[in-house]
Write an enzyme that holds these catalytic residues in place. Sequence first.
Site, PDB file in Angstrom:
ATOM      1  N   GLU A 308       1.884  -7.088   0.691  1.00  0.00           N
ATOM      2  CA  GLU A 308       1.106  -7.629   1.799  1.00  0.00           C
ATOM      3  C   GLU A 308       1.301  -9.153   1.871  1.00  0.00           C
ATOM      4  OE1 GLU A 308      -3.019  -6.498   1.394  1.00  0.00           O
ATOM      5  OE2 GLU A 308      -3.120  -5.843   3.477  1.00  0.00           O
ATOM      6  N   GLU A 311       4.619  -9.859   3.269  1.00  0.00           N
ATOM      7  CA  GLU A 311       4.573  -9.641   4.725  1.00  0.00           C
ATOM      8  C   GLU A 311       3.960 -10.851   5.426  1.00  0.00           C
ATOM      9  OE1 GLU A 311       2.424  -6.099   5.773  1.00  0.00           O
ATOM     10  OE2 GLU A 311       2.627  -6.482   7.929  1.00  0.00           O
ATOM     11  N   CYS A 334      -6.082  -1.999   3.507  1.00  0.00           N
ATOM     12  CA  CYS A 334      -6.325  -1.088   2.385  1.00  0.00           C
ATOM     13  C   CYS A 334      -7.605  -0.288   2.543  1.00  0.00           C
ATOM     14  CB  CYS A 334      -6.303  -1.819   1.049  1.00  0.00           C
ATOM     15  SG  CYS A 334      -6.897  -3.487   1.138  1.00  0.00           S
ATOM     16  N   SER A 354      -1.592  -5.265   8.457  1.00  0.00           N
ATOM     17  CA  SER A 354      -0.468  -5.252   7.534  1.00  0.00           C
ATOM     18  C   SER A 354       0.093  -3.842   7.497  1.00  0.00           C
ATOM     19  CB  SER A 354      -0.943  -5.660   6.146  1.00  0.00           C
ATOM     20  OG  SER A 354       0.021  -5.275   5.193  1.00  0.00           O
ATOM     21  N   LYS A 393     -10.965   7.757   2.145  1.00  0.00           N
ATOM     22  CA  LYS A 393      -9.703   7.996   1.446  1.00  0.00           C
ATOM     23  C   LYS A 393      -9.296   9.461   1.554  1.00  0.00           C
ATOM     24  CE  LYS A 393      -8.841   3.890  -0.229  1.00  0.00           C
ATOM     25  NZ  LYS A 393      -7.609   3.201   0.159  1.00  0.00           N
ATOM     26  N   GLU A 396      -7.620   9.530   4.741  1.00  0.00           N
ATOM     27  CA  GLU A 396      -6.360   8.781   4.665  1.00  0.00           C
ATOM     28  C   GLU A 396      -5.249   9.630   4.040  1.00  0.00           C
ATOM     29  OE1 GLU A 396      -6.227   5.517   1.893  1.00  0.00           O
ATOM     30  OE2 GLU A 396      -4.967   4.334   3.230  1.00  0.00           O
ATOM     31  N   GLU A 401       1.177  11.148   8.524  1.00  0.00           N
ATOM     32  CA  GLU A 401       2.330  10.294   8.197  1.00  0.00           C
ATOM     33  C   GLU A 401       2.415   9.959   6.715  1.00  0.00           C
ATOM     34  OE1 GLU A 401      -0.253   9.543  10.084  1.00  0.00           O
ATOM     35  OE2 GLU A 401      -0.987   7.503   9.766  1.00  0.00           O
ATOM     36  N   CYS A 565     -15.475  -1.978  -1.467  1.00  0.00           N
ATOM     37  CA  CYS A 565     -15.341  -0.625  -2.019  1.00  0.00           C
ATOM     38  C   CYS A 565     -16.458  -0.265  -2.987  1.00  0.00           C
ATOM     39  CB  CYS A 565     -14.016  -0.486  -2.744  1.00  0.00           C
ATOM     40  SG  CYS A 565     -12.623  -0.927  -1.713  1.00  0.00           S
TER      41      CYS A 565
END
Lengths: 638, 399
Positions: A308, A311, A334, A354, A393, A396, A401, A565
Site C-alpha cells: 500500500e 502504491e 483493509c 488502494s 471478513k 470479503e 474475485e 478492528c
Amino acid sequence: MESKEKLRAPISQKPHVVEKPKDPSYIGGTISIEINEKKLSVPLGTTILEACKEYGIHVPTLCYHEDLCMAGVCRVCVVEVEGMRTLQASCAFPITAPIKIKTSTPMVRKARRHIIDLMLSEHSGECYSCIRNSNCELQKLAKEYGVDHYTFGHVDKPRYEVDNSSYSVIRDMSKCVLCKRCVRTCIDLQEVGVLESLDRGRETHIGTFLDKPLSDVICINCGQCINRCPTAALRANDPSDEIWNAIDDPNKHVVIQTAPSPRAAIGEEFGLPAGTSMTRQMNTALKRIGFDRVFDTNTTADLTIIEEGTELVIRLYKALVKKEQVSLPQFTSCSPGWVKYLEHYYPEYIDNLSSAKSPQQMFGALIKTFYAEKTGIDPANIVSVAVMPCSAKKFECNRPEMNDSGYKDVDYGLTTRELAQMIKEAGIHLPEMPKGDFDSPFGEASGAGLIFGATGGVMEAAIRSIVEFVTGKKAEDVFEKANIIPLRGFDGIKYMEIPIGNEVGTVPDILKHLVPDWNWLKGATLKVAVAHGTANAKKIMDDIKAGGKFSECHFIEFMACPGGCLGGGGQPIPTTPEIRKKRAQAIYAEDESLVVRKSHENPYVIRLYEEFLKEGPCGHKSHKLLHTHYIKRGRYIA
Amino acid sequence: MKKIERKGEVIFSSYKRGEAIHKAISMKREDILFEIRESKLKGRGGAGFPTSTKWMLVSAAQADQKYIVCNADEGEPGTFKDRVLLLEYPELVFDGMVVAAYTIGAKNGIVYLRGEYEYMLNSLEGYLDEMRKDNLLGKNICGKEGFDFDIIIRLGSGAYVCGEETALIESLEGNRGEARNRPPYPVNTGFMGKPTTVNNVETFAVVSHIVIKGGEWYKKLGTDKSTGSKLFSVSGDCDKPGVYELPWGTKISELLEIVGAKNTKAVQVGGASGICIPKSQFDRTLAYEDATTGGSIMIFNEERDLLHVLKNFMEFFVEESCGQCTPCRIGNVKLLEGVEMIEKGKFTFHHINNLKELGKSMQVASKCGLGQSSPNPFISILENFREEIFNGNGGIHGK
Ligand SMILES: Cc1cc2nc3c(=O)[nH]c(=O)nc-3n(C[C@H](O)[C@H](O)[C@H](O)COP(=O)(O)O)c2cc1C
Ligand code: SF4
Ligand code: SF4
Ligand code: SF4
Ligand code: SF4
Ligand code: FES
C-alpha cells in the site's frame, strides 16, 4: 417526490437532550436532587440513569447503550419522580430541575416486572439452545427480577423466518425485543441505515427496505449491530461446524491465520478483564483444537504496508513528477466494511481505494500458492481459516474475485466469539494454556502489523515505514519510541501533517525500480487522516467532495468499526468505550514490547520479496496475488 | 346519519372573520397571555394542559424560529367536532392561530390535517388565500409592522398516534410517527428542534373568542377547574347524534336528555381511550376533574354487548400502537387476548386480575398517552360492568 439525496437514512432518534454545560461550576450548572432520599448534586442535563450510576444505584436497562443516543423505548428503566403522574424512563430523562427520584417503589418494581414478562411472552427462544446463553441482557433481566414462570404466556412458534441470506449477519427477529439498538447503530454510528422499524402495533418489527433479505440491501456487513444487540436476534454467520469437519478430515490441511484484534479481546470470553492479551496462549489452544498451522496475520499486515505504501509512492510520483492524473488521496482498503460502504455510497471514488488487498486476503492468496509450493501440499487440500474481529471478513472472503490463488483464497472467516466457542467446546480454558509460537514459514510479525487492530494503526505503521524510506532517518528519531501519538486515541477523525524536510535518504532496494530518488519530495508535507466508524468516514468523504481540507490529504485510513478492528463486529460482547480503550492499550503495549516494530524490517516479508514476489512490491506477481479491484455498487438496489 | 348541532354560547356565538386578529394586534402580547390565563383555558385535545402556560413557555424560549401547529388529526374514534369547526368555522381556527403567532412570536404555522379530511384541503387552501388577500396572513399583517405569519396545511399519515403532539412533529419532519421522549417538551424542542406550540383545532377557535370578549367573560361558564364550554361529538344510541356545545360541568344525564338517548346502559367518555360510565354514575359531570374528554361521547343502550365494545377498542389499540415501547406494543395484545378469553369462557379470575394490574403498569410506564390511556376501557368496563361481562361465568374453574 423528494430528491434522491433526501432518501438517505434519517438520523434515528435525534438526541433531544439538554446540552450539558461545559463547566458545571457556573451558577445553575449543577442541580440538587434526591435519589431514594439521598441528597446529591449533578450537572444540569445529566440523565437520571447517569445520576443513579454515579451514586452506585443500579437501574435495569435494555434499550440504553453507552455508544448510542437514547431511545427510551423498552421502559424497564422506569423510576418514580415526585409530582409526576407517570413513571419516567431514567435513561431518557435529563435533569433540569431539582427533583426527587425513587428507584425501587412497589409501582416501579411491578412495572419493570410486567415489562420483562411482556417481552418474554413474545420472545421465541430457549436459552439452552441459544448462542447468547449466559451473555444475554434479556436473560439477565429475567434472572434479576426472579422470573420463574410466564405470567402472560409464551409464544410457542417463531414469528418470523430467520434471514440467513447474508454471509455476515443472521437476523432472527423472533428473538428481537425491539430495543432498536441495531437501528441506532446502523444509522448513527455507521450512517448506513438499512435497519428500521416497520409496520405498527403488534406487527412492528425491525426490517430492511421492503423487508428484503439482508444480502440484497446495502448492509456493509460491519456487524456493529450484532455487538450491540442485547439478545440473539442478531448473530454472525458461524462457519465453525464446517471448520470442525475440516479439522476432523484427515485429508485436509487446515491452517488458521489470526488477526491482531482477537488476541487482545478473546480473554473477555473466558472471564478475563478487557485488555488482557492472549496471543501465545491462543497459539497453543489453536494447535490443540487441531489446526495444523497457526499463522500471524500481522505478517501480511506488514506486507500490506509495503504494498500500500509503495502504491502511495507511485501515485505521488505520478502526480508530482510526471504530472499525470491520479486519484488522491489514497484510501486504505483493509476494512471490508469500509470498502463496501464506499462501493455503495461513494462509487465515484473507487479509484482512490488502494488496490492492495486486506491482510486476510493477501494471506489467503499466499497460503495456497507460496506456502503450498514450499510445503508441497496440494492447495486443493488446504483449508484456510482466518480468525478475525470482524463479520465483514466473512463477506470479503466470499467475494467472487477473491480466488487469485486459483482456489478460494480464504475458506472461512471466523470471529473472535466463534473461535472462543470452539476453544470451549474443545474443553480448553484459554487462560491456562502454556504459551506457544506462530508457525513458519511466516512466523513472527512486526509491531506495526499488530497495531492495525486499533484506529490509526494502519496509518501509524505506514508512516513508520514511509518516514524511514524517504528521510533515511530512524522512525525513533522522528517520533519518540516510534509512537505516533496524534494518530492514536478514539477521536472520530484524526488529522496529521508530517513535514519531510529538506534532507532525503536514498531509495531502498525494493523501491529502486519505481523511483530514481526522493528529491521530488524535498520540503513536501505529507498530510494524512484517520476515521473510524463509517459515520466519521462519511464526514471526511463529504468534505472531500466539497473540496475541503481532507481533499488535500495524501493518504487516509478508514475503518468501518468504531475504534477500528478492536471494536469489530466479531469481537466479544459487550462493547463499550471503556472496553475498547482497554483493548487498544493491550495492543499498543504489546507493540512496544516487540523488537521489530516496522513492517519493512519484518524478516519474513523481506524473504517473501526475495524468494517469491521477486519483482518487488506492486510488481507483476504481487499484482496478481496481492491486489484486487472493486465494484461500483451504488446506493440503490434493484 | 343526521348530524345536528346545538348552537352554544361561546364557540358557536357570533364572530366576524379577522375580528380577533385586529383586536390582538392592538394589544400587548403580555395582555393577550393575561387574558388567556384569566380564562383558565385548558387544551381541548384531551390532555387539558393550560393553554396560557404552554404559550408562555414558547414565548419565553429563545430561538430564531418558532412554530404554531394546529392539531387537526382528529383520530380518536367517535370524534368529529374538529371537522365541523374546520368546515364551517375556519375563521375561528385560523384567526386563533394568527393570534397565537402574534403572542409567541412565530412566523410559521402548520395545520396537520387528518389524512381522511383530504377532501377539505382545497376549500381550506382557498380560505387561506382569501386571508392572504385581506392581509390576515402574510407580511405586516393588518398593517402591524414586522408581524409576518403564514400557514401551510400538511396531510397526516393516517395513524392515530400521529395525533399525539410529539409523534405529530416527528411525522411533520418526515419520520415515522413515534412519540418522542419528554422532557424536553415541544415548547423548547419542537418542530425542527424549535420552540413549538401544538394546539387542538378547538383550542384555537376558543382563543379567538376569548381575545374579543376577555377571560373574565369566558370563565363565567363551566366549573372552577373546567372553565367555559366544550364541543362534544356525540355518537351511538341516541336520536340526535352530532356536535354539541355545552358548558363544562354538564351532567351526563343532562347530556343524554339533550341528545335524546333512551335505555342507555353505558356512556364511553373520551373515546376509545376514555372510561366507560355505567348508569349508576350518570350524575357525574363532564369536566376535567371528573369525566373528561377531548370531545368524544359514545352512547350504548341496553342492547349493546359491552364485551364486544371492549374488544373493538382493544383491537384498535393493538393496531394503532406505534409499536416502539414495550408496555403498549405487547400490553395491548395481552389485554385483547384477555377479552377473547372471557369471550370464550376460557379464563381464570387470577389471570384477569393480572391483566388489570398490567393495565395499571401500562398507564404509568408507557411512553406516550396512547399506551397510558389504552387500558382505561379495559379497566373501567371490567370494573363497572362486571356482572354483565362475566354473567355468572366463572371461567375455567367454573366458580
Ligand atoms: C394517542 C394520542 C392521540 C391524540 N390525538 C389528538 C388529536 O387527534 N387531536 C388533538 O388535538 N390532540 C390529540 N392528542 C393530544 C395531543 O397530544 C396534544 O395534547 C394536543 O394536541 C395539545 O393541544 P391542546 O393543548 O390544545 O389540547 C392526542 C394524544 C394522544 C396521546
Ligand atoms: S436471546 Fe437471550 S433470552 Fe432469548 S433464548 Fe437467547 S439467551 Fe435466552
Ligand atoms: S452489519 Fe453494519 S451495515 Fe449491516 S445492518 Fe448491521 S450495522 Fe448496519
Ligand atoms: S435486533 Fe437486537 S438490537 Fe435490534 S431491535 Fe432487536 S433486539 Fe434490539
Ligand atoms: S405508548 Fe404506544 S403509541 Fe405511545 S410510544 Fe409507546 S408504543 Fe408508541
Ligand atoms: S433503558 Fe431506558 S427505556 Fe430502555
